[in-house]
Scaffold this motif. Structure first.
Motif: not given
Length: 64
Positions: A32-44
């Protein structure tokens, strides 16, 4: 925290522990942490792309 009290969070944690078991919970948290981190990076990345595009368009208008 999402409108949940500590009692509700505790019940959810106990149910998750019963369903997945103590060995699987850390794996799920890591995923879950890796998924959220990837999602945040894409948004940024997308917001920085939009900012650079707006900056380029502003330069073109000034040069015209």
């Amino acid at each position: 925290m999402f409108g949940l009290g500590w009692t509700e969070v505790g019940v959810i944690a106990i149910v998750a522990l019963l369903i997945f078991g103590p060995k699987k919970i850390p794996e799920l948290g890591s995923s879950l942490g890796k998924t959220l981190r990837g999602f945040k990076e894409e948004l940024n990345k997308n917001s920085s792309d939009e900012n650079s595009l707006e900056h380029k368009q502003g330069e073109e208008e000034i040069n015209s």
